[in-house]
Design an enzyme around this catalytic site. Sequence first.
Site, short mmCIF file in Angstrom:
data_model
loop_
_atom_site.label_atom_id
_atom_site.label_comp_id
_atom_site.label_asym_id
_atom_site.label_seq_id
_atom_site.Cartn_x
_atom_site.Cartn_y
_atom_site.Cartn_z
CD GLU A 165 -3.10 -1.08 2.12
OE1 GLU A 165 -3.11 -0.15 2.95
OE2 GLU A 165 -4.02 -1.92 2.02
CD GLU A 269 -4.09 -6.42 4.53
OE1 GLU A 269 -5.07 -5.64 4.58
OE2 GLU A 269 -2.95 -6.10 4.94
#
Length: 563
Positions: A165, A269
Amino acid sequence: MAKLPRIAATLSLVASLFAQVDAISKVSRSGRYLYTDDGTRFYIKGVAYQPQGTVDTNSAFGEPSTFIDPLADSDGCNRDLPFLKQLGVNTVRVYSVDSAQNHDSCMSALSGAGIYTIIDLSLPLNGSIDRTSPSWSTNILDQYLETINVFNKYDNVLAFNVGNEAVISNTTDVAPFIKAAARDVRSYLTSISSSALVGYAAIDGASNFRVPLANFLSCDPTNSNSGAASIDLYGLNNYEWCGDSSFEGAYTGVEGDYSGYNVAAYFSEYGCITSPPRLWTEVGALFSTQMSPVWSGGIAFSYFPASSVQGQFGMVNISSDGKTVTTSADFTRLQSQYGNVTSPPNTPSGGSSQATYPSCPGQNSSFAASTTLPPTPNTDACNCLESTLGCTFKPPTSNYSAVVGELINTACGLLGQAGATCNDIAGNGSSGVYGPVSGCDPTIKLSWSMNQYYQLQNRQPEACQFAGNGSVNPLGASGTASASAAETSCISNPSATFTPSLPSGISTNSPGSSSGSSSGSGSGSSGSGKGNGAVPLIANSQALLGMLTIVVVGVASGIWTIS
Ligand SMILES: *[C@@H]1O[C@H](CO)[C@@H](O)[C@H](O)[C@H]1NC(C)=O
Ligand SMILES: *[C@@H]1O[C@H](CO)[C@@H](O)[C@H](O)[C@H]1NC(C)=O
Ligand SMILES: *[C@@H]1O[C@H](CO)[C@@H](O)[C@H](O)[C@H]1NC(C)=O
Ligand SMILES: *[C@@H]1O[C@H](CO)[C@@H](O)[C@H](O)[C@H]1NC(C)=O
Ligand SMILES: *[C@@H]1O[C@H](CO)[C@@H](O)[C@H](O)[C@H]1NC(C)=O
Ligand SMILES: *[C@@H]1O[C@H](CO)[C@@H](O)[C@H](O)[C@H]1NC(C)=O
Ligand SMILES: *[C@@H]1O[C@H](CO)[C@@H](O)[C@H](O)[C@H]1NC(C)=O
Ligand SMILES: CC(=O)N[C@H]1CO[C@H](CO)[C@@H](O)[C@@H]1O
């Protein structure tokens, strides 16, 4: 991915650790799919496995400032292994590991249980590419290589992630730094005959930056169908399926977005908590023929308790003495869902996929990344440069990470006032312009800027004071022309890419069970002034003292983030 076998010594070492069981198969990528050695498609049936560190309250993304390496905790692994087996996972994702620790016990235990690891190479704060002030520099490269070096001997490392990220919707100019990291890590892995995949875990978000980012990370900037600067494994942190949704309700978008994607993809995730209880019915969709053309499984978040502003993600609690695991109904439901994934689609068959690397997405208002990537950070060139500087940073304490950014700010401000710039230490992923010193350790960038000012002030000793942080080097260059010549001589090819090597002093025979890695190894401080306290940072070349905060020593990008 290189198809080279692991070196024989590695195989025999690992085999000897648990001679009774069949060795875990190598997993490799062919085109957009993963396969075990027998040609069966491999799906990641995983869970995130890392106790949450101290959360940095200044961080917009709930990122931790500390970490606990779960793979260095053999008691913890022994405690958890029965539960990981019960859950039926074949992969754990670990967000930060400490290369100075010994991981033999956990890695062997996991391997023996048929469990692969996805290892993120970033560390909190100073150990990751900073999304607010990115650079691909020697300190981060060295840390990544040291971790790879320590994990290379294990047969159950599926992938190394070069970032998590780091690129968000308004920082797409960070992408070239990530792609450069993937390029250099890939090159290093090839040089040591490692078959581990190179991964990145992306934040979810609007498709106008998320999709070009995915394509950018797997594209070939040279337009010659080369994978040299491509990732192998694209992870999407996706929490779209909440409650008892459906493929149509949650996943048609992502299925379409990546339908033509060229490398392997998975959910790095998943597991929404906004409509409890978590039923984990997305598992059925993820491992079905609806999703298998694009996706190769996913990582449920999370085994250990992990809280975000949204709530609590954990599936187990650990007793305060660290000895007992209590599972939740969440755990039981995921176990039941994973238990039903017995034979996910096995098409296409192994070896039939050809690797292709398309040209890169163009720049536009929602995607700013240049296809000109930062060069490979060059430790020798940076150390050479440092030795020529007439004024250098002499850290007053070992804990200097906080002052480095502030001092670059000061020095570049002074340079701005004097009509000079800090362009040489800056890098810009949107224009694709990287200063010759931009890949150096932050402390060397600081010394460079101090020296520029000192030279401009005709080497008056007080111009190298910086309130006690600067030190005159009598052997350094005398005069701006001399300094400039020394820089050009040391950094003779500022845009070079090459196969990086481990920092000197690090053994390629990574810490074994008997050698007891000393705390002085790994990413600790070294004589060259890097290591402890190094922070990723950048200087704005035009800034004037007092007018701007020139250096942003921002929160490190996504070590562990829950969007
Ligand atoms: C990007 O967006 C985040 C919030 O999503 C904000 O905190 C940050 O300041 C923005 N950064 C830039 C460079 O605009
Ligand atoms: C920029 O290009 C990408 C494709 O690379 C596209 O998905 C996106 O929508 C474009 N953005 C704008 C604002 O047009
Ligand atoms: C774990 O602890 C939290 C906080 O005390 C509690 O809310 C939760 O129910 C516990 N979960 C399990 C599985 O015991
Ligand atoms: C798993 O499969 C069994 C047998 O087909 C079925 O009865 C059960 O409901 C399934 N469990 C889940 C969680 O889908
Ligand atoms: C280092 O300094 C920073 C800022 O001064 C401080 O927040 C941090 O706790 C210090 N770390 C150590 C290990 O002393
Ligand atoms: C990077 O380059 C772009 C395009 O040239 C420019 O708009 C932007 O301001 C630069 N960023 C910085 C931080 O200088
Ligand atoms: C070094 O620089 C820092 C940051 O500007 C400052 O706080 C400190 O007083 C300076 N001097 C010493 C000896 O640390
Ligand atoms: C790469 C790097 O500089 N790592 C350091 C980050 O900070 C921690 C804690 O201060 C150090 O232990 C690392 O060596």
